[in-house]
Design an enzyme around this catalytic site. Sequence first.
Site, PDB file in Angstrom:
ATOM      1  N   LYS A 254       0.839  -1.196   0.000  1.00 26.56           N
ATOM      2  CA  LYS A 254       0.000   0.000   0.000  1.00 26.56           C
ATOM      3  C   LYS A 254       0.876   1.248   0.000  1.00 26.56           C
ATOM      4  O   LYS A 254       1.763   1.382   0.840  1.00 26.56           O
ATOM      5  CB  LYS A 254      -0.873   0.036   1.260  1.00 26.56           C
ATOM      6  CG  LYS A 254      -2.088  -0.867   1.225  1.00 26.56           C
ATOM      7  CD  LYS A 254      -2.943  -0.662   2.457  1.00 26.56           C
ATOM      8  CE  LYS A 254      -4.062  -1.680   2.547  1.00 26.56           C
ATOM      9  NZ  LYS A 254      -5.092  -1.541   1.507  1.00 26.56           N
ATOM     10  N   ARG A 328     -10.500 -11.289   2.340  1.00 24.69           N
ATOM     11  CA  ARG A 328     -11.447 -12.288   1.822  1.00 24.69           C
ATOM     12  C   ARG A 328     -10.863 -13.693   1.889  1.00 24.69           C
ATOM     13  O   ARG A 328     -11.604 -14.664   1.998  1.00 24.69           O
ATOM     14  CB  ARG A 328     -11.871 -11.890   0.395  1.00 24.69           C
ATOM     15  CG  ARG A 328     -10.740 -11.805  -0.578  1.00 24.69           C
ATOM     16  CD  ARG A 328     -11.126 -11.057  -1.848  1.00 24.69           C
ATOM     17  NE  ARG A 328     -11.183  -9.597  -1.654  1.00 24.69           N
ATOM     18  CZ  ARG A 328     -11.522  -8.736  -2.599  1.00 24.69           C
ATOM     19  NH1 ARG A 328     -11.862  -9.152  -3.795  1.00 24.69           N
ATOM     20  NH2 ARG A 328     -11.546  -7.438  -2.347  1.00 24.69           N
TER      21      ARG A 328
HETATM   22  N1  BES Z   1      -8.082  -3.592   4.412  1.00 27.58           N
HETATM   23  C1  BES Z   1      -8.277  -3.235   3.054  1.00 27.58           C
HETATM   24  C2  BES Z   1      -9.560  -2.434   2.827  1.00 27.58           C
HETATM   25  C3  BES Z   1      -9.608  -1.074   3.457  1.00 27.58           C
HETATM   26  C4  BES Z   1      -9.177   0.031   2.750  1.00 27.58           C
HETATM   27  C5  BES Z   1     -10.150  -0.904   4.693  1.00 27.58           C
HETATM   28  C6  BES Z   1      -9.274   1.274   3.304  1.00 27.58           C
HETATM   29  C7  BES Z   1     -10.245   0.341   5.253  1.00 27.58           C
HETATM   30  C8  BES Z   1      -9.815   1.438   4.558  1.00 27.58           C
HETATM   31  C9  BES Z   1      -8.354  -4.461   2.169  1.00 27.58           C
HETATM   32  O1  BES Z   1      -7.592  -5.538   2.572  1.00 27.58           O
HETATM   33  C10 BES Z   1      -7.888  -4.057   0.808  1.00 27.58           C
HETATM   34  O2  BES Z   1      -6.757  -3.686   0.715  1.00 27.58           O
HETATM   35  N2  BES Z   1      -8.771  -4.100  -0.174  1.00 27.58           N
HETATM   36  C11 BES Z   1      -8.452  -3.679  -1.472  1.00 27.58           C
HETATM   37  C12 BES Z   1      -9.043  -4.685  -2.433  1.00 27.58           C
HETATM   38  C13 BES Z   1      -8.569  -4.531  -3.856  1.00 27.58           C
HETATM   39  C14 BES Z   1      -7.107  -4.939  -3.951  1.00 27.58           C
HETATM   40  C15 BES Z   1      -9.412  -5.391  -4.745  1.00 27.58           C
HETATM   41  C16 BES Z   1      -9.062  -2.295  -1.697  1.00 27.58           C
HETATM   42  O3  BES Z   1     -10.143  -2.033  -1.179  1.00 27.58           O
HETATM   43  O4  BES Z   1      -8.428  -1.492  -2.344  1.00 27.58           O
HETATM   44 ZN    ZN Z   2      -5.589  -5.440   1.911  1.00 31.74          ZN
END
Ligand code: BES
Ligand code: ZN
Length: 477
Positions: A254, A328
């Site tokens: 990230k 997931r």
């Molecule tokens: N933990 C994150 C989602 C998240 C993002 C929670 C911002 C709270 C605030 C999750 O694991 C994630 O990174 N999801 C990705 C999925 C994508 C790669 C399909 C997302 O939401 O960008």
């Molecule tokens: Zn994630």
Amino acid sequence: MEPFIILSEFYNSKTDTLILGAEQNLAQFALTKSESSFLKAQVEKKKDQIIIQRYTTKLIFANLKDSKIKNLQEAARVAGSKAVAQMSDNCSELRIIDNLDETLALHAAEGAVLASYKYLKFYKEPGKKASKLKTISLVSKTISVDEVIEQNYLNEAVFFARDIAQSPYAELNALQFAELVSETGKKTGFKVENLTKKQIEALHMGGLLGVNQGSETPPVFSIMTWKHEKAVNANPLIFIGKGVMFDTGGVYNKPYPHMNDMKLDKSGAAAVSGLMMALAKNKIPVYAIALVAATNNAIDAKSYVPGDVLRMHNGLFVEVIHTDAEGRLTLGDALSYADKFKPELVMDIATLTGAAAAAIGTEGCVVMGTAPDEQFNLLEKSGHEVYERTVRFPFWDEYDKSLDSNIADLKNIGGSDAGAIIAGKFLARFTTSPWIHIDIAGPAILKATEAYRTVSGNGFGTRLLYRFVKNYVAGKK
Ligand code: BES
Ligand code: ZN
Ligand code: ZN
């Protein structure tokens, strides 16, 4: 310690007092002429909070009639939280007098207690930073001692959930989380079993293990059980909390600043842990299980990478496309494990997608799934009652195809649109039970305090799920 709510008898000029309603039953305060006319004038101006200073204490009138919040109970909670911000330096007690309907005082007290929360671990002198508020005394003939006790226990559970969410990764990895819930279970009366990495391997939880590959700490699968001897249900309600203790995104790291809140990726785990505490402390006649597949999602030479294929607990193979879609994978294993209990209903609660947060912000959570409409309706009603509101998203079959993989049963991300729904569709492949998915990525993470919802990790979900269980139990009696 969270502030404690008690019942008391009268107005007492020695403490700050929050008065709900600014026009009724004013005689008890013996207002001077000028105080009276000041109050009246402020009400006419539709001010929602009116303060009268009396020597060392304050009369804080909450003019709920003119509140912008239409839900009166929520208006009372917000008034409670605003009163805490006004408290005099010398006061550790807030007295609440309800001149409207007598039951609102408890909601105002809830708002006041929750607003006083602060994560204090990292202050040299935590006492100086702590809220002054210690006691909230309610003047009400309608509110019972039992209701007050229940609210105190629920507040304690929300504080517990907030502490879990707020803990930095260095303070709470998967093993430390397992130990914490285990200790808490012993103290409060719910049972905890923590499955070790060996047991997780024997169960073929390839999702949890895959995400865990880059971690220095092994995964833990926590099973928390609250089974009242007079439970209204024979088959359990199961609550699964996303327990990603820190989400770096994996090798698809990230970028700044998106990683900064990712200690809060365990907010689902926090919510279900708080729920178990509230159910056990209040001895709710229900059979409920909470599951948490805990790990962090870290970067290391051993980390899983795109193209890897994971064999999940239910035997499906998942092609990893994105290492940041890790929640997931852990939840898929937990959902599939839940099936063995033949649950009456499964709910998972997770900070799952940025897409859910982008869609509705922090005002509520996104829900979807396969459970009968009555369960969604009960959840929606519960959400309005505690003001942790739900919005149901579509769950049409057509979304499924975006998860088709060329080399495995499915892949872990779809296209760029409808991210929250596609994440839900992924989860659907791992459960055969009636199921509701709750995405709390928006409301679980606050950039600033919103009334009694404190900044950053705020325990969103504990109050919602607790109310849901209470309503579920009431419907069965
Ligand atoms: N933990 C994150 C989602 C998240 C993002 C929670 C911002 C709270 C605030 C999750 O694991 C994630 O990174 N999801 C990705 C999925 C994508 C790669 C399909 C997302 O939401 O960008
Ligand atoms: Zn994630
Ligand atoms: Zn995550």
